[in-house]
Design a protein around this motif. Structure first.
Motif, PDB file in Angstrom:
ATOM      1  N   GLN A 193      -2.881  13.249  -6.067  1.00 11.38           N
ATOM      2  CA  GLN A 193      -4.001  12.479  -6.603  1.00 11.38           C
ATOM      3  C   GLN A 193      -4.724  11.798  -5.446  1.00 11.38           C
ATOM      4  O   GLN A 193      -4.088  11.386  -4.477  1.00 11.38           O
TER       5      GLN A 193
ATOM      6  N   ARG B 108       3.448   4.579  -9.109  1.00  7.00           N
ATOM      7  CA  ARG B 108       2.399   3.927  -9.913  1.00  7.00           C
ATOM      8  C   ARG B 108       2.726   4.059 -11.408  1.00  7.00           C
ATOM      9  O   ARG B 108       2.485   3.133 -12.188  1.00  7.00           O
TER      10      ARG B 108
ATOM     11  N   PHE C 195      -4.096   4.959  -0.697  1.00 10.61           N
ATOM     12  CA  PHE C 195      -3.058   3.928  -0.567  1.00 10.61           C
ATOM     13  C   PHE C 195      -2.140   4.221   0.623  1.00 10.61           C
ATOM     14  O   PHE C 195      -1.790   3.322   1.380  1.00 10.61           O
ATOM     15  N   THR C 196      -1.751   5.479   0.784  1.00 17.14           N
ATOM     16  CA  THR C 196      -0.873   5.830   1.903  1.00 17.14           C
ATOM     17  C   THR C 196      -1.568   5.525   3.230  1.00 17.14           C
ATOM     18  O   THR C 196      -0.964   4.963   4.143  1.00 17.14           O
TER      19      THR C 196
ATOM     20  N   TRP D 119      -7.951   0.374  -9.468  1.00 20.48           N
ATOM     21  CA  TRP D 119      -6.571   0.541  -9.922  1.00 20.48           C
ATOM     22  C   TRP D 119      -5.838  -0.798  -9.854  1.00 20.48           C
ATOM     23  O   TRP D 119      -5.167  -1.212 -10.789  1.00 20.48           O
TER      24      TRP D 119
ATOM     25  N   LEU E 198      -3.771   3.296   3.834  1.00 17.75           N
ATOM     26  CA  LEU E 198      -3.893   1.851   4.054  1.00 17.75           C
ATOM     27  C   LEU E 198      -2.549   1.187   4.342  1.00 17.75           C
ATOM     28  O   LEU E 198      -2.503   0.029   4.759  1.00 17.75           O
ATOM     29  N   GLY E 199      -1.471   1.914   4.153  1.00 12.87           N
ATOM     30  CA  GLY E 199      -0.127   1.351   4.313  1.00 12.87           C
ATOM     31  C   GLY E 199       0.375   1.275   5.746  1.00 12.87           C
ATOM     32  O   GLY E 199       1.582   1.235   5.965  1.00 12.87           O
TER      33      GLY E 199
ATOM     34  N   LEU F 115      -5.827   8.890  -5.104  1.00 12.04           N
ATOM     35  CA  LEU F 115      -5.304   7.542  -4.855  1.00 12.04           C
ATOM     36  C   LEU F 115      -4.123   7.563  -3.897  1.00 12.04           C
ATOM     37  O   LEU F 115      -3.936   6.631  -3.113  1.00 12.04           O
ATOM     38  N   ASP F 116      -3.318   8.607  -3.957  1.00 12.32           N
ATOM     39  CA  ASP F 116      -2.158   8.724  -3.065  1.00 12.32           C
ATOM     40  C   ASP F 116      -2.606   8.644  -1.617  1.00 12.32           C
ATOM     41  O   ASP F 116      -2.020   7.929  -0.805  1.00 12.32           O
TER      42      ASP F 116
ATOM     43  N   LEU G  29       2.219   1.912  -3.404  1.00 12.41           N
ATOM     44  CA  LEU G  29       1.214   2.380  -4.374  1.00 12.41           C
ATOM     45  C   LEU G  29       0.744   3.810  -4.094  1.00 12.41           C
ATOM     46  O   LEU G  29       0.071   4.417  -4.926  1.00 12.41           O
ATOM     47  N   GLY G  30       1.106   4.350  -2.941  1.00 14.35           N
ATOM     48  CA  GLY G  30       0.633   5.667  -2.532  1.00 14.35           C
ATOM     49  C   GLY G  30       1.393   6.834  -3.127  1.00 14.35           C
ATOM     50  O   GLY G  30       1.394   7.936  -2.568  1.00 14.35           O
ATOM     51  N   ASP G  31       2.043   6.625  -4.237  1.00 12.88           N
ATOM     52  CA  ASP G  31       2.818   7.699  -4.863  1.00 12.88           C
ATOM     53  C   ASP G  31       2.656   7.633  -6.383  1.00 12.88           C
ATOM     54  O   ASP G  31       2.839   6.570  -6.984  1.00 12.88           O
ATOM     55  N   PRO G  32       2.341   8.782  -7.031  1.00 14.38           N
ATOM     56  CA  PRO G  32       2.062   8.763  -8.472  1.00 14.38           C
ATOM     57  C   PRO G  32       3.261   8.345  -9.318  1.00 14.38           C
ATOM     58  O   PRO G  32       3.089   7.692 -10.359  1.00 14.38           O
TER      59      PRO G  32
ATOM     60  N   PHE H 254       0.831  -1.210   0.000  1.00  7.92           N
ATOM     61  CA  PHE H 254       0.000   0.000   0.000  1.00  7.92           C
ATOM     62  C   PHE H 254       0.869   1.264   0.000  1.00  7.92           C
ATOM     63  O   PHE H 254       0.566   2.225  -0.711  1.00  7.92           O
ATOM     64  N   THR H 255       1.927   1.260   0.797  1.00  5.05           N
ATOM     65  CA  THR H 255       2.810   2.429   0.836  1.00  5.05           C
ATOM     66  C   THR H 255       3.431   2.666  -0.547  1.00  5.05           C
ATOM     67  O   THR H 255       3.490   3.802  -1.023  1.00  5.05           O
TER      68      THR H 255
END
Lengths: 111, 111
Positions: B6, A21, B12-13, B85, B15-16, B8-9, A15-18, A12-13
């Protein structure tokens, strides 16, 4: 290197950055060298390398050396667990939406 | 407050982190006050509050004030985009996804 308490943390961490991704999207099209992966980004090779390390730590990319070159490949398998974790919540809000819909139908009937 | 490039950032962050996922699990059972949410964790209320802020910023929890109390509720809807995603990467682990689908069918049958 930071150790994650749980594998999900790393995925998850990561994926938390554009940028990260976007790197995964690039590797989806096929393996690439570090230089190729870094090319579209307006950042130093060092900054890209840091993102690559986060992705490697999460198990989302694999790095192989071919001579002097570092080749990178996507490994989407660790996303499996992340997907399952989220889907489990999707059920939660889907059932909530169902209840909400039922409530709305009821209200319309009564009005 | 950190602004995410975004949406999504943020999701996801958020959830990390295992504490944040545990908070979401707690709120899945129903609304709770900040004190109730913080109770099971061996950390300061301040540390828990920081996690709550990350979850709020991602849109995953909603906070309402009832008198002096802050009540928290889960909002799983922003996970939808995150799920989509990840699922988009399905071609890389289709067989795994098949297993996931089977799992979901099984769960629906049992519920």
């Amino acid at each position: 290197m930071v150790e994650y308490a749980q594998p999900l943390d790393g995925v998850f961490t990561a994926l938390g950055d554009p940028t990260r991704r976007a790197i995964l999207s690039r590797l989806r099209k096929g393996e690439a060298t570090v230089t190729e992966v870094a090319a579209p980004f307006d950042m130093s090779l060092n900054a890209v390398s840091k993102h690559l390390k986060v992705l490697e730590r999460a198990g989302l990319i694999r790095r192989t050396r071919v001579g002097r070159e570092h080749r990178l490949a996507l490994d989407a398998a660790p996303m499996d667990r992340a997907a399952r974790w989220i889907i489990d919540y999707q059920e939660f809000w889907e059932s909530k939406l169902d209840r909400m819909e039922a409530l709305l139908r009821q209200r319309r009937k009564n009005s």
